[in-house]
Every structure is written in structure tokens, then in C-alpha cells.
Write a protein that holds these residues in place. Structure first.
Motif, PDB file in Angstrom:
ATOM      1  N   GLN A 124       0.828  -1.205   0.000  1.00 33.60           N
ATOM      2  CA  GLN A 124       0.000   0.000   0.000  1.00 33.60           C
ATOM      3  C   GLN A 124       0.863   1.256   0.000  1.00 33.60           C
ATOM      4  O   GLN A 124       0.606   2.216  -0.753  1.00 33.60           O
ATOM      5  CB  GLN A 124      -0.924  -0.015   1.215  1.00 33.60           C
ATOM      6  N   LEU A 125       1.908   1.271   0.825  1.00 32.46           N
ATOM      7  CA  LEU A 125       2.803   2.412   0.876  1.00 32.46           C
ATOM      8  C   LEU A 125       3.521   2.600  -0.460  1.00 32.46           C
ATOM      9  O   LEU A 125       3.637   3.728  -0.962  1.00 32.46           O
ATOM     10  CB  LEU A 125       3.832   2.228   1.991  1.00 32.46           C
ATOM     11  N   ALA A 126       3.998   1.525  -1.040  1.00 33.35           N
ATOM     12  CA  ALA A 126       4.722   1.609  -2.314  1.00 33.35           C
ATOM     13  C   ALA A 126       3.860   2.237  -3.397  1.00 33.35           C
ATOM     14  O   ALA A 126       4.338   3.070  -4.188  1.00 33.35           O
ATOM     15  CB  ALA A 126       5.193   0.223  -2.733  1.00 33.35           C
ATOM     16  N   ALA A 127       2.595   1.851  -3.454  1.00 33.31           N
ATOM     17  CA  ALA A 127       1.700   2.422  -4.457  1.00 33.31           C
ATOM     18  C   ALA A 127       1.506   3.920  -4.237  1.00 33.31           C
ATOM     19  O   ALA A 127       1.429   4.693  -5.202  1.00 33.31           O
ATOM     20  CB  ALA A 127       0.355   1.702  -4.418  1.00 33.31           C
ATOM     21  N   GLN A 128       1.448   4.335  -2.980  1.00 33.18           N
ATOM     22  CA  GLN A 128       1.265   5.756  -2.677  1.00 33.18           C
ATOM     23  C   GLN A 128       2.504   6.572  -3.011  1.00 33.18           C
ATOM     24  O   GLN A 128       2.415   7.638  -3.625  1.00 33.18           O
ATOM     25  CB  GLN A 128       0.896   5.941  -1.209  1.00 33.18           C
ATOM     26  N   VAL A 129       3.671   6.087  -2.620  1.00 31.49           N
ATOM     27  CA  VAL A 129       4.875   6.894  -2.814  1.00 31.49           C
ATOM     28  C   VAL A 129       5.287   6.950  -4.279  1.00 31.49           C
ATOM     29  O   VAL A 129       5.986   7.883  -4.697  1.00 31.49           O
ATOM     30  CB  VAL A 129       6.039   6.401  -1.934  1.00 31.49           C
ATOM     31  N   LYS A 130       4.862   5.977  -5.059  1.00 32.83           N
ATOM     32  CA  LYS A 130       5.098   6.047  -6.506  1.00 32.83           C
ATOM     33  C   LYS A 130       4.492   7.326  -7.073  1.00 32.83           C
ATOM     34  O   LYS A 130       5.097   7.996  -7.923  1.00 32.83           O
ATOM     35  CB  LYS A 130       4.506   4.822  -7.196  1.00 32.83           C
ATOM     36  N   GLN A 131       3.324   7.680  -6.575  1.00 31.57           N
ATOM     37  CA  GLN A 131       2.647   8.890  -7.045  1.00 31.57           C
ATOM     38  C   GLN A 131       3.341  10.163  -6.559  1.00 31.57           C
ATOM     39  O   GLN A 131       3.126  11.239  -7.118  1.00 31.57           O
ATOM     40  CB  GLN A 131       1.186   8.886  -6.565  1.00 31.57           C
TER      41      GLN A 131
END
Length: 353
Positions: free
Chosen positions: A247-254
Motif C-alpha cells: 500500500q505504501l509503495a503504491a502511494q509513494v510512486k505517485q
């Protein structure tokens, strides 16, 4: 994918998929890198790695793991890093630096001088954390950061990123793993806050997101930003885990993070970790698959074939070599020979190839 196939990261081109992982040397004075760091990091650039990442480098004096950590909180440190970054780049590698704050695991002895906190009155300092919970029995109880303290940490990361750029680094990795400050905010086992930085996943991950945003404000759009995380606390229950990591990885990609360097553990003492070659690779593979972001695999990867298989199987985009790089600074060159791959050789060494 091939281990010796180039990889584009924003405006940079990694010459292969082998990266020297950031590894503390505990050899600095007043945060200043010296001749040891020049030779240590420079030899690994000569050794053929695509990226050489300097050790966990503190964004403030308070953020050091040990009194002998390197730093990037002042001009003198910035100046001392310049020739090191310049040499790494001259040898065809990308010069990277890991920016870090140790939080409650700060003010500790370097490994060959003992374990645990620096004794009182022998160069110790006040540690900080999301909550006033010590790392282990016998460790210092940290001061719980207030809002002003949190904003100061964010400002320190931002300023250190500016200094990293001025020093000549072309890649920053933010350290949110191994039980250090950003990881301490992520995990409910170390973060018992009841304000906007604690409780829910969104609140616990807020500091990481705000640090990323602050760094991206000053870090050029054409240069990559990586994030190291611990994919799990290896806790029996209630800790940071792989689901939250995805979940964090998907957010920080943005937010402008280009790659997740996937490690694990470090938040809790005395946990059982199922150590075996590549034991963390499945975490990197899952984050890559489910979050749609490039990942790096690290952890007991010691052979050329194992590294090649990880990349070929699409489990990670790069392989970070840590202790094997300490044993063999020329691991990428040896791997290229074993895998019958072409690799650029410094002109001074070509008569040996």
C-alpha cells in the motif's frame, strides 16, 4: 530482463542491475567522510557496479546511529563528499547516498566497540522517536517528537537533499527501514501516537510521505529517488507487514519515488528471521507486481547466478549487494565473467582482461 542490461531511471541510465547497498563504515569524525570512504566507495565503482550508494548518512547530528556516522547537515560535510561522488561518477557508476535519521536507535556504540547505547557522559545525546518507547531493555527512553520536532526532521531531510545535490550525488535513497525513525513512525509497535502522525495507516505513513514530498521539492525531476523499507517487522502480530508495504509503495510512486529497496526487520530485538539466500526476494517481487513500481532485492544474495535469476524472473529490477560487496569489491566484474556478459573495464585494468 538481464542482469547486465541497462536500466533507465528518470534521466539516468544504470549500466547494469547490480547496486552496492549502503553499508555503515562507522569511520567518520564529526560526520565527515574521509580517505577510508573514498577508497571503500571508489573501489566498488571501479568494480563495475551500476550504482554505489554511500552509507546511511545522517540528516542531523541527532540522527546519527553512532558518533562515527557520516552526515550531510553542514557545508564541511558537503565539501568532503564532493571528491568521492566525483570519483564514483568518473568510473562510470552513479553516485548515490542514503539519507537517514536513526530515531530511538541513535547514540549507539559502533559494532566493534560493544552493543547498545553510548554510555552516559561519553559522547551520548538525546534520542527522539514517535513515542517514548525504548528499542530494548537497557536502551535510552527517547523523547516523543512534538509537531515542531517533526517539522524540523522534515526540514533536515530537505536540506540534506540539497547538500547531496551540491556534493554531486545523482541518486538519493531515503531510509525508512531497519527500525530507524521513518520506520518507527510506520510501525504501530513503535508508534503509539494519537495525533495526525499515529493510529491509522494514513497517519503512520504521513511522515514518510511528507519527507518524500519535501525532498522532491529540491531534488531535480531528472534524478531518481529511491526508498528503502522493511517489508515486515517479523512480529508475531500487530506490526508493519507486507500488505502495508504494498500500500505504501503504491502511494509513494505517485509522490515521485522511482524504486523501492526492499529489506526487512530491524524494528524489534529478539525476533526470529528465517534467514536463507534470497529470503527477502518474495517481498520485492510482490511489491513490484502489486504496486507497479520498480524494486530492488537485497539480503544474502551472494552468487552471480542467483542475482541473474532474480532479474530474469522479474522478481526485482535491481539487485543490491551488501556483505558480498564487502568480501569482493569486484563482484560485478566476476559476475560478468561467470555469466559471459560484457562489462566496461577501466583502461588501467584492460591488460588483465
Amino acid at each position: 530482463m538481464n542482469l547486465f542490461e541497462p536500466l533507465a531511471q528518470r534521466g539516468l541510465n544504470l549500466r547494469n542491475r547490480l547496486v552496492v547497498s549502503p553499508m555503515c563504515q562507522y569511520s567518520a569524525v564529526d560526520g565527515m567522510p574521509n580517505e577510508w570512504h573514498t577508497v571503500h566507495l571508489g573501489s566498488r565503482a571501479v568494480g563495475g557496479a551500476a550504482v554505489v550508494i554511500a552509507e546511511a548518512t545522517a540528516v542531523s547530528a541527532q540522527g546519527r546511529i553512532s558518533p562515527q556516522d557520516t552526515g550531510l547537515w553542514n557545508q564541511a560535510q558537503q565539501d568532503a563528499w564532493q571528491p568521492i561522488a566525483r570519483f564514483i561518477k568518473a568510473e562510470g557508476a552513479i553516485a548515490g547516498v542514503q539519507l537517514a535519521h536513526a530515531g530511538r536507535k541513535a547514540s549507539t556504540l559502533r559494532p566493534w566497540e560493544g552493543h547498545g547505547p553510548v554510555p552516559a557522559g561519553q559522547g551520548d545525546w538525546l534520542t527522539v522517536a514517535p513515542s517514548a518507547l525504548p528499542f530494548d531493555a537497557g536502551w535510552n527512553v527517547p523523547h516523543a517528537l512534538d509537531e515542531a520536532g517533526i517539522q524540523a526532521v522534515i526540514a533536515d531531510f530537505r536540506a540534506a537533499a540539497q547538500r547531496a545535490l551540491a556534493a554531486g550525488f545523482e541518486l538519493i535513497e531515503l531510509h525508512a527501514a531497519h527500525g530507524y525513525l521513518l520506520h518507527q513512525f510506520l510501525s504501530p509497535l513503535s508508534n503509539r501516537r494519537e495525533d495526525a502522525y499515529g493510529g491509522s495507516f494514513e497517519n503512520r505513513s504521513r511522515l514518510v510521505r511528507e519527507v518524500i514530498a519535501a525532498v522532491r521539492e529540491v531534488w531535480p525531476a531528472e534524478l531518481p529517488l529511491w526508498l528503502r523499507i522493511s517489508a515486515t517487522d517479523w512480529a508475531d502480530a500487530g506490526g508493519w507487514d507486507i500488505e502495508q508495504s504494498v500500500q505504501l509503495a503504491a502511494q509513494v510512486k505517485q509522490l515521485g519515488v522511482d524504486l523501492i529497496d526492499v529489506s526487512s526487520g530491524g524494528l524489534l530485538p529478539h525476533v526470529t528471521i528465517p534467514l536463507k539466500p534470497g529470503y527477502q526476494v518474495p517481498f520485492a517481487a510482490r511489491i513490484r507486481r502489486e504496486a507497479g513500481i520498480a524494486t530492488g532485492a537485497v539480503g544474502l544474495i551472494t552468487t552471480a547466478q542467483h542475482a541473474a535469476d532474480i532479474v530474469a524472473n522479474g522478481e526485482a529490477d535491481v539487485v543490491l549487494i551488501a556483505r558480498e560487496s564487502l568480501r569482493d569489491p569486484y563482484f560485478p566484474r566476476r559476475a560478468a565473467q561467470l555469466l559471459d556478459a560484457k562489462i566496461e573495464v577501466p583502461i588501467q585494468y584492460r591488460r588483465a582482461w
